[in-house]
Design a protein around this motif. Structure first.
Motif, PDB file in Angstrom:
ATOM      1  N   PRO A  20      40.033  32.286  31.335  1.00 28.29           N
ATOM      2  CA  PRO A  20      41.350  32.943  31.244  1.00 28.29           C
ATOM      3  C   PRO A  20      41.738  33.660  32.537  1.00 28.29           C
ATOM      4  CG  PRO A  20      40.029  33.450  29.318  1.00 28.29           C
ATOM      5  CD  PRO A  20      39.170  32.638  30.206  1.00 28.29           C
ATOM      6  N   ALA A  21      40.758  34.336  33.139  1.00 28.59           N
ATOM      7  CA  ALA A  21      41.071  35.123  34.327  1.00 28.59           C
ATOM      8  C   ALA A  21      41.487  34.243  35.501  1.00 28.59           C
ATOM      9  CB  ALA A  21      39.867  35.973  34.717  1.00 28.59           C
ATOM     10  N   ASN A  34      38.884  44.395  38.720  1.00 28.41           N
ATOM     11  CA  ASN A  34      38.000  43.235  38.605  1.00 28.41           C
ATOM     12  C   ASN A  34      38.375  42.136  39.587  1.00 28.41           C
ATOM     13  OD1 ASN A  34      36.484  44.350  36.626  1.00 28.41           O
ATOM     14  ND2 ASN A  34      37.638  43.434  34.944  1.00 28.41           N
ATOM     15  N   ARG A  35      39.621  42.108  40.000  1.00 31.60           N
ATOM     16  CA  ARG A  35      40.032  41.092  40.951  1.00 31.60           C
ATOM     17  C   ARG A  35      39.885  41.569  42.382  1.00 31.60           C
ATOM     18  NH1 ARG A  35      42.489  39.973  36.505  1.00 31.60           N
ATOM     19  NH2 ARG A  35      42.864  37.816  35.941  1.00 31.60           N
ATOM     20  N   TYR A  87      42.258  48.085  35.224  1.00 32.00           N
ATOM     21  CA  TYR A  87      40.987  47.370  35.044  1.00 32.00           C
ATOM     22  C   TYR A  87      41.036  45.927  35.554  1.00 32.00           C
ATOM     23  CZ  TYR A  87      36.666  45.898  32.827  1.00 32.00           C
ATOM     24  OH  TYR A  87      35.408  45.410  32.595  1.00 32.00           O
ATOM     25  N   GLY A  88      42.109  45.227  35.188  1.00 34.34           N
ATOM     26  CA  GLY A  88      42.240  43.836  35.622  1.00 34.34           C
ATOM     27  C   GLY A  88      42.335  43.715  37.136  1.00 34.34           C
ATOM     28  N   ARG A 109      38.300  39.383  29.058  1.00 36.99           N
ATOM     29  CA  ARG A 109      38.200  38.079  29.724  1.00 36.99           C
ATOM     30  C   ARG A 109      39.469  37.793  30.509  1.00 36.99           C
ATOM     31  NH1 ARG A 109      36.713  33.473  25.645  1.00 36.99           N
ATOM     32  NH2 ARG A 109      36.829  32.148  27.475  1.00 36.99           N
ATOM     33  N   VAL A 110      40.625  38.088  29.894  1.00 38.75           N
ATOM     34  CA  VAL A 110      41.889  37.885  30.605  1.00 38.75           C
ATOM     35  C   VAL A 110      41.956  38.801  31.820  1.00 38.75           C
ATOM     36  CG1 VAL A 110      44.389  38.108  30.412  1.00 38.75           C
ATOM     37  CG2 VAL A 110      43.094  37.124  28.530  1.00 38.75           C
ATOM     38  N   ASP A 111      41.347  39.983  31.688  1.00 36.09           N
ATOM     39  CA  ASP A 111      41.337  40.934  32.795  1.00 36.09           C
ATOM     40  C   ASP A 111      40.291  40.586  33.847  1.00 36.09           C
ATOM     41  OD1 ASP A 111      43.407  42.654  32.508  1.00 36.09           O
ATOM     42  OD2 ASP A 111      42.331  44.114  31.298  1.00 36.09           O
ATOM     43  N   GLY A 112      39.616  39.488  33.660  1.00 41.74           N
ATOM     44  CA  GLY A 112      38.701  39.026  34.701  1.00 41.74           C
ATOM     45  C   GLY A 112      37.311  39.630  34.655  1.00 41.74           C
ATOM     46  N   ALA A 113      36.894  40.114  33.497  1.00 40.74           N
ATOM     47  CA  ALA A 113      35.552  40.665  33.407  1.00 40.74           C
ATOM     48  C   ALA A 113      34.600  39.613  32.848  1.00 40.74           C
ATOM     49  CB  ALA A 113      35.547  41.885  32.486  1.00 40.74           C
ATOM     50  N   ARG A 117      49.719  42.940  36.570  1.00 34.89           N
ATOM     51  CA  ARG A 117      49.014  41.882  37.285  1.00 34.89           C
ATOM     52  C   ARG A 117      49.976  40.928  37.982  1.00 34.89           C
ATOM     53  NH1 ARG A 117      45.501  39.698  33.707  1.00 34.89           N
ATOM     54  NH2 ARG A 117      46.032  37.821  34.849  1.00 34.89           N
TER      55      ARG A 117
END
Lengths: 350, 282
Positions: free
Chosen positions: A73-74, A103-104, A99-100, B179-183, A151
């Motif tokens: 998904p990411a 993580n990026r 948070y997103g 998961r969508v947030d990339g973790a 995002r």
């Protein structure tokens, strides 16, 4: 921002359970698509396949020009708003939004800038250092939206985002989501079972039933020209009256039948297409008994019972109708207003 | 249950006070006894009022000991107990968190089988498997070591099971959102699961620490070197090990000191889990 292309997409669960079957859909860049259907029709599964939360078992999915079938998904550059918001309860609103980005690997000042901008846009600036439990339902909903917006993804995926709100807030958020989408022009997919949301939000509707697409079109097209019996019944409130050709007798109706397309055996009439007086053109005549009169302000609903087979008929009228409960009444509709269907194929016949 | 019954109230309070007295009295006696000089106990009566030798007694047990009476200084034993209890606690928590994480969030062959195997070990406490475990530890050369004291006690079906149950109450959308947030899995574990489990971790920490601290049979079996004696063993040796009458005032001082660390752990952790309890909201 990107277009989304769905080719022959299908989902088969273990045990040969088909959730979604052979879906084809081209979504233009910036378009707002609403997936609508009754529960269990596969609309959420379809959305989650696009999000990457369900594996795709058949067909191809393109976001932009890239085939994303196997991506996490990411990696798909999408953002999702969940029905129960799924905010991280132990993080502040700021951290929920950030948070997103963290993580990026975004730099700190960029994160700060984006979070502040998003918070401002959604008017949640004053809540940034609160935790989700200290917020009301509507505020949580905004934070959930914010987590997606911050995002700046290629596409928004919204899974019944308003169903946990009360009726008033739902209308308000509906408007805001629409305005937001107009402004940002981000490709959006919105799942709902609420047909009012579907009609008001979407540039195009995708009506799903049992894992298949019944009809794709602008809300008005879908309303004015439902392609199948299912869509006819599902879209519109109160829903369309459907009459079996066999139950309509009398010389007027026999004459009217000649003007209907071949193969028609079901006649659909919207509650607002029924009249108290016979039009000059060929028309349908329904002899009914008045069961209930339900005034609702600007318009009223009249519930009738068809004499020939006891079927319920809903009629929408303006002002006070010339009837009394329990009385007899004949109502009419021009043939041109009839939605003709074939019961075997379930499709429209004209 | 809001009832205004005067006699009911009095009866209830009487029973409660009696219960509290029953629990507190032995502790009180121990504390009092630890403040008297050695002679007091030879008369055969137990004093109920504090004596004047508290400082002297505690200093003696902590740093000097009375080797003739089987009481070496207990500071080393306290330290050994602490190390063992901490190793068991932290080991148990990390292993059970990780295995619960694996069982709940990953699909691998025989997942359910492994869960039930772990669950079955609930029925096999240390005492049941003590002989084979001793054999294994001895063969691995871990007798008289901290590793030998703690590792065999680390695996915990109880904690694994509790964490599994807790993880299953966390909505699936939380995982999907992250998961969508990339973790990835590890980030999800570290950033989402651990902070959400903090209440459970604190509560289990207390239970596990006391469990580790109170271990008696296992340390007794595998340690022959006084450098690895634990405090619970020490008390036992004080009472039975010496040539003369047990020095009750020193035994009592040791008992009080041995009871202290678990109390401190509870006090410290209590803040964490009370805070956790009042803050959790679903």
């Amino acid at each position: 921002m990107a277009s989304i292309k769905i080719n022959n997409l299908g989902k088969v669960y273990a045990g040969d359970v088909r959730a979604v079957e052979d879906i084809n859909l081209d979504i233009a860049d910036g378009e707002f698509i609403v997936l609508v259907g009754p529960s269990g029709c596969g609309k959420s599964t379809l959305l989650r396949m696009i999000a990457g939360l369900e594996t795709i078992t058949e067909g191809d999915l393109f976001i932009g020009d890239k085939r994303v079938n196997g991506l996490e998904p990411a990696e798909r550059d999408i953002a999702m708003v969940f029905q129960n918001y799924a905010l991280y309860p132990h993080m502040t609103v700021y951290n929920n939004l950030a948070y997103g980005l963290k993580n990026r690997g975004f730099p700190k000042d960029e994160i700060e800038k984006r979070v502040q901008e998003t918070a401002k846009m959604l008017e949640i600036e004053q809540f940034l250092d609160r935790k989700p439990r200290a917020l009301s339902g509507g505020q949580r909903q905004r934070v959930a939206m914010g987590r997606a917006l911050v995002r700046e993804p290629a596409a928004f995926l919204l899974d019944e985002p308003l169903s946990n709100l009360d009726a008033k807030l739902r209308v308000q958020m509906r408007l805001e989501i629409k305005q937001l989408q107009r402004r940002l022009k981000t490709t959006s997919l919105y799942v709902t079972h609420d047909q009012l949301e579907a009609m008001t939000l979407g540039d195009r509707l995708v009506v799903l039933n049992q894992g298949n697409i019944e009809q794709v079109g602008s809300p008005i097209d879908v309303y004015n020209r439902p392609e199948s019996l299912f869509v006819a019944e599902f879209i519109g409130s109160p829903s369309m009256n459907l009459f079996s050709q066999a139950d309509l007798d009398g010389p007027t109706n026999e004459n009217a039948a000649k003007h209907l397309p071949e193969g028609t055996d079901i006649l659909g009439l919207r509650p607002d297409q029924l009249l108290f007086e016979a039009p000059d053109t060929p028309h349908i005549r329904l002899d009914c008994k008045v069961a209930l009169y339900e005034p609702a302000g600007a318009e009223s609903h009249l519930y009738l019972i068809l004499n020939s087979n006891g079927q319920h008929v809903t009629m929408r009228v303006h002002g006070e109708p010339p009837v009394h409960e329990g009385g007899d009444i004949s109502i009419y509709a021009p043939v041109s207003a009839v939605h003709p269907f074939n019961s075997t194929s379930g499709r429209r016949t004209d | 249950m809001v009832e205004n019954n005067r006699w009911g109230n009095i009866l209830a309070h009487t029973i409660l006070i009696f219960g509290v007295a029953l629990v507190v009295f032995p502790v009180y006696v121990a504390i009092i006894a630890s403040t008297h000089p050695s002679g007091t106990f030879l008369r055969g009566t137990i004093p109920l009022l504090p004596g004047g030798e508290a400082w002297e007694n505690y200093k003696t047990v902590m740093f000097e000991g009375r080797s003739r009476a089987g009481t070496p200084p207990i500071s080393l034993m306290l330290w050994n107990s602490f190390v063992m209890a901490m190793a068991i606690t932290i080991g148990k928590l990390s292993i059970s968190l990780l295995s619960a994480f694996a069982i709940v969030y990953f699909r691998f062959p025989f997942r359910l089988f492994f869960f039930w195997i772990i669950f079955l070990t609930l029925m096999l406490p240390v005492e049941v498997r003590i002989v084979p475990t001793f054999q294994v530890v001895a063969d691995l050369g871990m007798l008289n070591s901290f590793a030998g004291l703690s590792i065999p006690l680390i695996a915990s079906a109880t904690a694994t099971f509790l964490f599994r149950q807790f993880f299953m109450t966390i909505p699936e959308e939380m995982l999907e959102a992250s998961r969508v947030d990339g973790a990835g899995p590890f980030k999800f574990f570290k950033d989402i699961l651990l902070p959400l489990s903090i209440t459970n971790i604190a509560a289990l920490f207390v239970i596990m620490f006391i469990y580790g601290w109170n271990q008696y049979l296992w340390p007794l079996l595998i340690t022959t070197d006084p450098n690895y004696y634990t405090i619970v063993m020490g008390i036992q040796r004080m009472v039975t090990g010496g040539d003369s009458e047990p020095l009750w005032h020193l035994v009592m001082a040791t008992v009080v000191l041995a009871a202290l660390p678990p109390v401190l752990v509870i006090l410290f952790m209590q803040r964490l889990f009370v805070k956790g309890l009042t803050e959790t909201e679903k």
